[in-house]
Design a protein around this motif. Structure first.
Motif, PDB file in Angstrom:
ATOM      1  N   ARG A   1       0.860  -1.181   0.000  1.00 41.33           N
ATOM      2  CA  ARG A   1       0.000   0.000   0.000  1.00 41.33           C
ATOM      3  C   ARG A   1       0.900   1.236   0.000  1.00 41.33           C
ATOM      4  NH1 ARG A   1      -2.572   1.101   4.269  1.00 41.33           N
ATOM      5  NH2 ARG A   1      -4.521   1.868   3.392  1.00 41.33           N
ATOM      6  N   PRO A   2       0.948   1.975  -1.099  1.00 43.20           N
ATOM      7  CA  PRO A   2       1.808   3.166  -1.152  1.00 43.20           C
ATOM      8  C   PRO A   2       1.551   4.147  -0.012  1.00 43.20           C
ATOM      9  CG  PRO A   2       0.972   2.631  -3.339  1.00 43.20           C
ATOM     10  CD  PRO A   2       0.272   1.720  -2.370  1.00 43.20           C
ATOM     11  N   ALA A   3       0.325   4.129   0.526  1.00 46.14           N
ATOM     12  CA  ALA A   3      -0.012   5.048   1.617  1.00 46.14           C
ATOM     13  C   ALA A   3       0.820   4.781   2.869  1.00 46.14           C
ATOM     14  CB  ALA A   3      -1.499   4.937   1.949  1.00 46.14           C
ATOM     15  N   ASP A   4       1.413   3.580   2.969  1.00 42.23           N
ATOM     16  CA  ASP A   4       2.226   3.256   4.149  1.00 42.23           C
ATOM     17  C   ASP A   4       3.470   4.126   4.252  1.00 42.23           C
ATOM     18  OD1 ASP A   4       0.495   1.326   5.003  1.00 42.23           O
ATOM     19  OD2 ASP A   4       1.559  -0.334   4.051  1.00 42.23           O
TER      20      ASP A   4
ATOM     21  N   PHE B   1      -2.860   3.762  15.656  1.00 40.34           N
ATOM     22  CA  PHE B   1      -1.802   3.345  14.736  1.00 40.34           C
ATOM     23  C   PHE B   1      -1.914   1.832  14.563  1.00 40.34           C
ATOM     24  CE2 PHE B   1      -0.102   3.356  19.039  1.00 40.34           C
ATOM     25  CZ  PHE B   1       0.541   2.124  19.147  1.00 40.34           C
ATOM     26  N   SER B   2      -1.098   1.279  13.709  1.00 40.85           N
ATOM     27  CA  SER B   2      -1.073  -0.175  13.523  1.00 40.85           C
ATOM     28  C   SER B   2       0.299  -0.701  13.932  1.00 40.85           C
ATOM     29  CB  SER B   2      -1.371  -0.552  12.072  1.00 40.85           C
ATOM     30  OG  SER B   2      -0.365  -0.060  11.215  1.00 40.85           O
ATOM     31  N   LEU B   3       0.349  -1.981  14.261  1.00 41.82           N
ATOM     32  CA  LEU B   3       1.601  -2.608  14.657  1.00 41.82           C
ATOM     33  C   LEU B   3       1.638  -4.047  14.160  1.00 41.82           C
ATOM     34  CD1 LEU B   3       0.768  -4.598  17.230  1.00 41.82           C
ATOM     35  CD2 LEU B   3       0.769  -2.444  18.458  1.00 41.82           C
ATOM     36  N   PHE B   4       2.824  -4.637  14.233  1.00 41.74           N
ATOM     37  CA  PHE B   4       3.047  -6.002  13.787  1.00 41.74           C
ATOM     38  C   PHE B   4       3.512  -6.820  14.977  1.00 41.74           C
ATOM     39  CE2 PHE B   4       5.959  -9.275  12.137  1.00 41.74           C
ATOM     40  CZ  PHE B   4       5.134  -9.912  11.217  1.00 41.74           C
ATOM     41  N   LEU B   5       2.996  -8.052  15.088  1.00 43.24           N
ATOM     42  CA  LEU B   5       3.385  -8.931  16.180  1.00 43.24           C
ATOM     43  C   LEU B   5       4.092 -10.167  15.637  1.00 43.24           C
ATOM     44  CD1 LEU B   5       0.247  -8.939  18.543  1.00 43.24           C
ATOM     45  CD2 LEU B   5       2.372  -7.648  18.807  1.00 43.24           C
ATOM     46  N   THR B   6       5.267 -10.459  16.178  1.00 41.03           N
ATOM     47  CA  THR B   6       6.004 -11.657  15.777  1.00 41.03           C
ATOM     48  C   THR B   6       5.513 -12.857  16.584  1.00 41.03           C
ATOM     49  OG1 THR B   6       7.752 -11.147  17.368  1.00 41.03           O
ATOM     50  CG2 THR B   6       8.045 -10.341  15.107  1.00 41.03           C
ATOM     51  N   CYS B   7       4.229 -13.167  16.445  1.00 35.03           N
ATOM     52  CA  CYS B   7       3.598 -14.285  17.146  1.00 35.03           C
ATOM     53  C   CYS B   7       3.130 -15.307  16.119  1.00 35.03           C
ATOM     54  CB  CYS B   7       2.407 -13.809  17.968  1.00 35.03           C
ATOM     55  SG  CYS B   7       2.805 -12.608  19.256  1.00 35.03           S
ATOM     56  N   ASP B   8       3.019 -16.568  16.529  1.00 30.71           N
ATOM     57  CA  ASP B   8       2.492 -17.569  15.612  1.00 30.71           C
ATOM     58  C   ASP B   8       0.975 -17.466  15.549  1.00 30.71           C
ATOM     59  OD1 ASP B   8       1.290 -19.110  17.692  1.00 30.71           O
ATOM     60  OD2 ASP B   8       3.163 -20.179  18.037  1.00 30.71           O
ATOM     61  N   SER B   9       0.374 -18.213  14.643  1.00 24.63           N
ATOM     62  CA  SER B   9      -1.064 -18.070  14.385  1.00 24.63           C
ATOM     63  C   SER B   9      -1.917 -18.467  15.586  1.00 24.63           C
ATOM     64  CB  SER B   9      -1.468 -18.916  13.167  1.00 24.63           C
ATOM     65  OG  SER B   9      -1.230 -20.297  13.407  1.00 24.63           O
TER      66      SER B   9
ATOM     67  N   ARG C   1      -7.711  -7.033  14.352  1.00 32.30           N
ATOM     68  CA  ARG C   1      -6.919  -7.401  13.183  1.00 32.30           C
ATOM     69  C   ARG C   1      -6.977  -6.313  12.122  1.00 32.30           C
ATOM     70  NH1 ARG C   1      -4.984 -12.274  11.397  1.00 32.30           N
ATOM     71  NH2 ARG C   1      -6.457 -13.608  12.537  1.00 32.30           N
ATOM     72  N   ASN C   2      -5.837  -5.958  11.603  1.00 32.47           N
ATOM     73  CA  ASN C   2      -5.746  -5.020  10.489  1.00 32.47           C
ATOM     74  C   ASN C   2      -5.869  -5.828   9.189  1.00 32.47           C
ATOM     75  OD1 ASN C   2      -4.784  -3.409   8.345  1.00 32.47           O
ATOM     76  ND2 ASN C   2      -3.508  -2.204   9.699  1.00 32.47           N
ATOM     77  N   THR C   3      -6.937  -5.607   8.442  1.00 33.04           N
ATOM     78  CA  THR C   3      -7.204  -6.398   7.238  1.00 33.04           C
ATOM     79  C   THR C   3      -6.798  -5.684   5.947  1.00 33.04           C
ATOM     80  OG1 THR C   3      -9.473  -5.538   7.107  1.00 33.04           O
ATOM     81  CG2 THR C   3      -9.134  -7.572   8.367  1.00 33.04           C
ATOM     82  N   ASP C   4      -6.097  -4.558   6.063  1.00 27.42           N
ATOM     83  CA  ASP C   4      -5.740  -3.786   4.860  1.00 27.42           C
ATOM     84  C   ASP C   4      -4.958  -4.633   3.861  1.00 27.42           C
ATOM     85  OD1 ASP C   4      -6.978  -1.604   5.928  1.00 27.42           O
ATOM     86  OD2 ASP C   4      -5.147  -0.654   6.660  1.00 27.42           O
ATOM     87  N   TYR C   5      -4.015  -5.406   4.357  1.00 22.55           N
ATOM     88  CA  TYR C   5      -3.142  -6.174   3.456  1.00 22.55           C
ATOM     89  C   TYR C   5      -3.842  -7.440   2.964  1.00 22.55           C
ATOM     90  CZ  TYR C   5      -0.093  -2.907   5.761  1.00 22.55           C
ATOM     91  OH  TYR C   5       0.447  -1.747   6.262  1.00 22.55           O
TER      92      TYR C   5
ATOM     93  N   PRO D   1       4.774  -4.133   4.782  1.00 21.85           N
ATOM     94  CA  PRO D   1       4.865  -5.310   3.900  1.00 21.85           C
ATOM     95  C   PRO D   1       5.243  -4.887   2.480  1.00 21.85           C
ATOM     96  CG  PRO D   1       2.714  -5.181   5.007  1.00 21.85           C
ATOM     97  CD  PRO D   1       3.392  -3.866   5.191  1.00 21.85           C
ATOM     98  N   LEU D   2       6.149  -5.651   1.895  1.00 24.56           N
ATOM     99  CA  LEU D   2       6.587  -5.411   0.522  1.00 24.56           C
ATOM    100  C   LEU D   2       6.272  -6.637  -0.330  1.00 24.56           C
ATOM    101  CD1 LEU D   2      10.182  -4.000   1.220  1.00 24.56           C
ATOM    102  CD2 LEU D   2       8.065  -2.695   1.050  1.00 24.56           C
ATOM    103  N   TRP D   3       6.008  -6.410  -1.607  1.00 22.80           N
ATOM    104  CA  TRP D   3       5.878  -7.515  -2.558  1.00 22.80           C
ATOM    105  C   TRP D   3       6.398  -7.074  -3.915  1.00 22.80           C
ATOM    106  CZ3 TRP D   3      -0.195  -8.333  -3.111  1.00 22.80           C
ATOM    107  CH2 TRP D   3      -0.774  -7.155  -3.558  1.00 22.80           C
ATOM    108  N   ASN D   4       6.472  -8.010  -4.839  1.00 22.17           N
ATOM    109  CA  ASN D   4       7.085  -7.734  -6.145  1.00 22.17           C
ATOM    110  C   ASN D   4       6.055  -7.313  -7.184  1.00 22.17           C
ATOM    111  OD1 ASN D   4       6.027 -10.405  -6.092  1.00 22.17           O
ATOM    112  ND2 ASN D   4       7.273 -10.961  -7.857  1.00 22.17           N
ATOM    113  N   ILE D   5       5.064  -6.534  -6.759  1.00 24.56           N
ATOM    114  CA  ILE D   5       4.042  -6.017  -7.673  1.00 24.56           C
ATOM    115  C   ILE D   5       4.181  -4.497  -7.737  1.00 24.56           C
ATOM    116  CG2 ILE D   5       1.577  -5.746  -8.093  1.00 24.56           C
ATOM    117  CD1 ILE D   5       1.101  -8.408  -6.795  1.00 24.56           C
ATOM    118  N   GLU D   6       4.375  -4.014  -8.953  1.00 26.17           N
ATOM    119  CA  GLU D   6       4.532  -2.578  -9.183  1.00 26.17           C
ATOM    120  C   GLU D   6       3.376  -2.082 -10.036  1.00 26.17           C
ATOM    121  OE1 GLU D   6       7.958  -1.544 -11.479  1.00 26.17           O
ATOM    122  OE2 GLU D   6       8.094   0.480 -10.608  1.00 26.17           O
TER     123      GLU D   6
END
Length: 425
Positions: free
Chosen positions: A82-85, A109-117, A149-153, A219-224
């Motif tokens: 998301r370019p807005a990031d 704000f949003s955050l990321f957690l290094t937790c398993d599912s 849960r942030n569902t944007d991605y 998050p990054l991906w190979n889509i431009e």
């Protein structure tokens, strides 16, 4: 192999004169003949392999995470989902007051957690409140926040499925373990606010999850994303109803994959050549078309990564190409194991056993990574369960359950008559 055998036989000839004579004959005739035969065999093998064209590998999706300050805006392979990031975000106290007056929970704000599912599901089920502080120019303000849960991605992934359908390409589950671990921090309660003050910092204590908290990761991906104009004017299609719009991607590189991002009502079908896309559409005027460029991943262009790079790429084998071209399913355990092992993502796991059971009441480590494929969903209570038993080849990290879910979801996509569940042994 034949060369070595001939040399070995020559060594066993005791008469040196005969050995030299035979060696001259063999070197002058047979060795060249053997080299020629091996070269022709290799060319034949390469030709057969290349005839099984694998269009799918041009649309492999690679994903990773990066700290916001480490993102290269001119990176050749990886781009923000998301370019807005990349835009700076500020929160106004007056907007927070308005949300509280309407009994709404404003997103701080949003955050990321290094937790398993499993930990993620447990955290969501508990609906816990955490304490925090909004630091303002008028002083600190005590707050309570919740995590949702942030569902944007996930929505960005969902958007790809109809795009693949419009472009007439087979769908392959996206392996994006990071997308399921983003949370929105929502304001639930707070002390009185001073409307004239400015926010300088927001601090939230996640208690035992504090060690897993990561801020400002993207998050990054190979889509431009690109916008391309028609080459020339639209010409009537063969049906005399629609029009053909030719889009060239020659300058962007024909080694990449290209998807037309458009409304299904505005596209009838799409034809592909090495350097062009022809969009057959009821639109009779030239215009700007949105293209998604799925960039071919090149390791030397990656640079240093903050997190692991994962993908839904298949290992290139002849059997993989042959199976993808002839899509009839072989309902055997061996076929399922072959299907799982074709993915790069399976190199850390081993599918040990498959069992069909009527019910499974234990906790599953996997979830459905294709919830948007509605034709495969529906009532599943009557379906038997295909239990896929995996063993990790090395110590599991916080992404293991998510990658396992990707592999199980791919099996589910082919065996929709069962409910597929993945477990660890």
């Amino acid at each position: 192999m034949i060369k070595e055998l001939m040399i070995e036989r020559l060594r066993k000839i005791e008469d040196l004169e005969q050995r030299q004579l035979l060696k001259d004959i063999v070197s002058g005739v047979f060795v060249n003949l053997i080299d020629y035969q091996e070269e022709m065999n290799n060319k034949l093998e390469e030709r057969v392999f290349n005839e099984m064209e694998d269009v799918e590998n041009r649309f492999d999706i690679f994903v990773t995470l990066s700290h916001q300050e480490d993102i290269d805006p001119i990176h050749q392979c990886l781009f923000p989902m998301r370019p807005a990031d990349l835009e700076s975000k500020t929160i106004q106290l007056n907007k927070l007051l308005q949300s509280l007056e309407r009994n709404e929970q404003a997103v701080l704000f949003s955050l990321f957690l290094t937790c398993d599912s499993v930990q993620i599901q447990q955290l969501l089920a508990e609906e816990r409140l955490f304490n925090g502080t909004i630091v303002t120019t008028a002083g600190p303000i005590s707050i309570q926040v919740s995590l949702t849960r942030n569902t944007d991605y996930l929505q960005e992934i969902n958007k790809l499925y109809p795009i693949f359908q419009i472009n007439g390409l087979p769908w392959k589950t996206i392996n994006h373990p990071f997308a399921y671990k983003f949370f929105n921090v929502k304001l639930v309660k707070c002390s009185p606010l001073n409307e004239d003050a400015e926010i300088t910092q927001i601090i939230v204590d996640l208690e035992e999850y504090e060690v897993n908290k990561r801020l400002n990761v993207v998050p990054l991906w190979n889509i431009e994303r690109h916008e391309v104009k028609n080459i020339g004017f639209p010409v009537p299609a063969i049906d005399k109803v629609n029009y053909e719009h030719v889009l060239s991607f020659r300058k962007m590189g024909n080694e990449h994959g290209y998807l037309v991002e458009a409304d299904g009502e505005n596209v009838r079908y799409i034809k592909r050549t090495d350097n062009e896309l022809t969009v057959v559409s009821p639109q009779d005027k030239s215009g700007i078309w949105k293209l998604l460029k799925v960039v071919k991943m090149e390791e030397e262009k990656l640079g240093k990564l903050n997190y692991e790079l994962v993908s839904n790429r298949r290992i290139e084998h002849f059997t993989t190409k042959f199976a993808s071209k002839h899509s009839s399913n072989v309902k055997t355990k061996g076929e399922i194991i072959r299907m799982v092992n074709t993915f790069d993502a399976a190199n850390k796991f081993e599918l040990v056993d498959i069992e069909i059971v009527n019910s499974f009441l234990e906790a599953s480590f996997t979830y459905c990574a294709n919830p948007f494929i509605t034709e495969m969903l529906g009532e599943r209570s009557h379906k038997k369960i295909m239990l896929l038993k995996f063993k990790a080849k090395e110590e599991k990290d916080f992404l293991a359950n998510d990658i396992l879910s990707f592999l199980v979801s791919e099996v589910q996509r082919h065996f929709f008559e069962y409910k597929c569940v993945g477990v660890w042994l």
